[in-house]
Design a protein around this motif. Structure first.
Motif, PDB file in Angstrom:
ATOM      1  N   ASP A  68       0.729  -1.276  -0.064  1.00 31.95           N
ATOM      2  CA  ASP A  68       0.255   0.030   0.086  1.00 31.95           C
ATOM      3  C   ASP A  68       0.666   1.301  -0.030  1.00 31.95           C
ATOM      4  OD1 ASP A  68      -2.360   1.736   0.487  1.00 31.95           O
ATOM      5  OD2 ASP A  68      -2.296   1.573   2.351  1.00 31.95           O
ATOM      6  N   LEU A  69       0.916   1.943  -1.188  1.00 26.34           N
ATOM      7  CA  LEU A  69       1.657   3.219  -1.265  1.00 26.34           C
ATOM      8  C   LEU A  69       1.295   4.328  -0.514  1.00 26.34           C
ATOM      9  CD1 LEU A  69       2.005   3.667  -5.123  1.00 26.34           C
ATOM     10  CD2 LEU A  69       3.651   2.233  -3.424  1.00 26.34           C
ATOM     11  N   GLU A  70      -0.138   4.541  -0.067  1.00 26.34           N
ATOM     12  CA  GLU A  70      -0.404   5.515   0.713  1.00 26.34           C
ATOM     13  C   GLU A  70       0.005   5.595   2.383  1.00 26.34           C
ATOM     14  OE1 GLU A  70      -2.502   7.995   0.075  1.00 26.34           O
ATOM     15  OE2 GLU A  70      -2.907   7.616  -2.183  1.00 26.34           O
ATOM     16  N   SER A  71      -0.165   4.010   2.746  1.00 24.70           N
ATOM     17  CA  SER A  71       0.216   3.899   4.116  1.00 24.70           C
ATOM     18  C   SER A  71       1.802   4.021   4.269  1.00 24.70           C
ATOM     19  CB  SER A  71      -0.070   2.582   4.662  1.00 24.70           C
ATOM     20  OG  SER A  71       0.153   1.519   4.016  1.00 24.70           O
ATOM     21  N   VAL A  72       2.688   3.747   3.581  1.00 26.50           N
ATOM     22  CA  VAL A  72       4.074   3.865   3.293  1.00 26.50           C
ATOM     23  C   VAL A  72       4.297   5.466   3.254  1.00 26.50           C
ATOM     24  CG1 VAL A  72       6.311   3.140   2.391  1.00 26.50           C
ATOM     25  CG2 VAL A  72       4.491   1.601   2.379  1.00 26.50           C
ATOM     26  N   ALA A  73       3.688   5.958   2.550  1.00 30.32           N
ATOM     27  CA  ALA A  73       3.884   7.464   2.245  1.00 30.32           C
ATOM     28  C   ALA A  73       3.788   8.070   3.565  1.00 30.32           C
ATOM     29  CB  ALA A  73       2.896   7.968   1.082  1.00 30.32           C
ATOM     30  N   ASP A  74       2.614   7.763   4.240  1.00 26.15           N
ATOM     31  CA  ASP A  74       2.124   8.253   5.845  1.00 26.15           C
ATOM     32  C   ASP A  74       3.350   8.077   6.479  1.00 26.15           C
ATOM     33  OD1 ASP A  74      -0.153   9.496   4.695  1.00 26.15           O
ATOM     34  OD2 ASP A  74      -1.280   7.643   5.629  1.00 26.15           O
ATOM     35  N   GLU A  75       3.857   6.917   6.586  1.00 23.03           N
ATOM     36  CA  GLU A  75       4.989   6.361   7.393  1.00 23.03           C
ATOM     37  C   GLU A  75       6.183   7.292   7.182  1.00 23.03           C
ATOM     38  OE1 GLU A  75       6.089   2.412   8.432  1.00 23.03           O
ATOM     39  OE2 GLU A  75       4.420   1.772   7.084  1.00 23.03           O
TER      40      GLU A  75
END
Length: 163
Positions: free
Chosen positions: A91-98
């Motif tokens: 999931d790109l979005e969750s990694v971007a948030d991290e």
């Protein structure tokens, strides 16, 4: 390259805010000089100081713009700047948030092309850059990184206007 403070931009699929010519002119004045008095802006665009103040507040409230101080990292003891391309599995979005939660990362953007995400960092030196890379690589979904260390900044503006 230094970017404004942590900005979480809106949904790219959302309808854009429609600006009238006066709002565009106000934004362009502030992009030239973010400290320009409202009275001077009003004189330049043909509005009263109060009308300019109200429009600026509405533009800020709508998330169209923000007024910030942009510093020069070199003068503040941050001689190492880099863009880091990140390849992700999952999931790109969750990694971007991290990634965005890492204090030293100033800019996070999901991309199309060779990298899934690109981040920008401003560091105290090469050792600090290595620490940040270790933090990024410790995220389980991160598969690879590639660093693009800045050697010299040739151009940086925030004056793309309102086209």
């Amino acid at each position: 390259m230094t970017t404004p403070p942590r900005v979480r931009r809106g949904n790219a699929n959302a309808a854009p805010v429609v600006l009238d010519d006066l709002s565009k002119q106000i934004i362009e004045q502030l992009q030239r000089d973010g400290r320009m008095p409202y009275a001077a802006i009003g004189k330049a665009v043909g509005l009263s100081e109060a009308a300019v103040r109200q429009r600026v507040q509405r533009l800020q409230d709508a998330g169209v713009m923000q007024i910030v101080a942009v510093t020069d990292p070199l003068t503040l003891g941050f001689p190492r700047q880099a863009m880091i391309g990140v390849n992700i599995e999952g999931d790109l979005e969750s990694v971007a948030d991290e990634l965005a939660a890492i204090e030293e990362i100033d800019y996070v953007v999901l991309t199309a092309g060779s990298f899934d995400v690109i981040v920008e960092v401003v560091c105290e030196g090469d050792g600090h850059l290595l620490e940040i890379l270790s933090k990024i690589r410790a995220i389980p979904a991160v598969r690879a990184t590639e660093s693009f260390v800045y050697l010299k900044l040739r151009k940086q503006t925030y004056s793309w206007g309102t086209r």
